[in-house]
Design an enzyme around this catalytic site. Structure first.
Site, PDB file in Angstrom:
ATOM      1  CG  HIS A   1      -0.042   2.392  -9.551  1.00  0.00           C
ATOM      2  ND1 HIS A   1      -0.262   1.792  -8.209  1.00  0.00           N
ATOM      3  CD2 HIS A   1      -0.937   3.240  -9.858  1.00  0.00           C
ATOM      4  CE1 HIS A   1      -1.246   2.085  -7.881  1.00  0.00           C
ATOM      5  NE2 HIS A   1      -1.809   3.010  -8.752  1.00  0.00           N
TER       6      HIS A   1
ATOM      7  CG  LEU B   1       9.461 -16.927  -4.272  1.00  0.00           C
ATOM      8  CD1 LEU B   1       9.186 -17.463  -2.939  1.00  0.00           C
ATOM      9  CD2 LEU B   1       9.953 -15.850  -4.453  1.00  0.00           C
TER      10      LEU B   1
ATOM     11  CG  ASP C   1      -1.911   0.930   1.090  1.00  0.00           C
ATOM     12  OD1 ASP C   1      -2.616   1.458   0.132  1.00  0.00           O
ATOM     13  OD2 ASP C   1      -2.447   1.259   2.228  1.00  0.00           O
TER      14      ASP C   1
END
Length: 234
Positions: free
Chosen positions: A38, A132, A21
């Site tokens: 972003h 991962l 956030d």
């Protein structure tokens, strides 16, 4: 045999989930556009994914876009969706080379053809990787996920219900991190986070460094996870 608490440190988290956030606020504070915020956030995502490999994390879930985020200004949403598609095409080869498997949870019917195709290609290209597992939550809402599973649930127990969720192979998060100072889950993995350790950081996501991640893991290691148990005499 009775369960007892100990002073032993908690093992490293197997699954870390992150609510990344603060991108817009980070950009505004620097006189940048929200789109640039972003973009900076995407750079941080790639860096922290690579760090997660080195730190021994097995699963990493990132909250990219919620079902509620469609209420944001249309131009911001459009720019974000386009950026996600472009970054997937640009960054997937690097992640693939590092053994990352990419999966998506949430809806895809509203993503648009460009992003939906990029999602499918990222999953196809990386599906054999095991170093991962990265789950990206796009157009995702925890309540909607639970409701959809409940519609198909025909009885049994938690195992049977969990198998109906978006990603049955997703382990319950050991650690949930939220950046930007907000202290809420915001409809993120509501079923899976029942016993997760929560950590709230003041940094905006683009400023969330490897050091920040290491501090969270260290703090996690100092906590005792009892899962409702109590210290008892053996």
């Amino acid at each position: 045999m009775l369960i007892a608490e100990t002073d032993s440190p908690t093992a490293a988290p197997r699954h870390v989930a992150i609510v990344s956030d603060g991108n817009a606020r980070w950009a505004e504070a620097r006189g940048l556009s929200i789109a640039e915020g972003h973009a900076a956030a995407a750079d941080t995502v790639i860096a922290r994914v690579l760090d997660a490999i080195e730190l021994g994390i097995e699963q990493l879930t990132l909250y990219a876009f919620s079902t509620e985020n469609w209420a944001r200004p249309a131009d911001e949403v459009s720019a974000l969706v386009s950026m996600l598609a472009e970054r997937l095409r640009r960054d997937t080869p690097r992640l693939d080379a590092n053994g990352v498997r990419i999966s998506f949870i949430g809806r895809r019917d509203r993503a648009g053809a460009m992003l939906a195709d990029a999602m499918l290609e990222a999953e196809r290209r990386t599906r054999a990787n095991t170093r991962l597992e990265v789950y990206v939550a796009f157009d995702y809402g925890g309540r909607e996920e639970i409701l959809r599973a409940a519609e198909r649930y025909r009885g049994g127990g938690e195992k049977e219900f969990t198998a109906l969720l978006s990603a049955p192979g997703l382990c319950d998060p050991d650690l949930v991190i939220r950046t930007s100072g907000e202290q809420r889950l915001s409809n993120f993995l509501l079923w899976q986070t029942a016993y997760a350790e929560l950590m709230f950081r003041s940094e905006m996501w683009p400023d969330f460094s490897r050091e920040c991640l290491e501090e969270c893991i260290a703090e996690y290691g100092r906590r005792q996870r009892r899962f409702g148990a109590r210290l008892v005499a053996v």
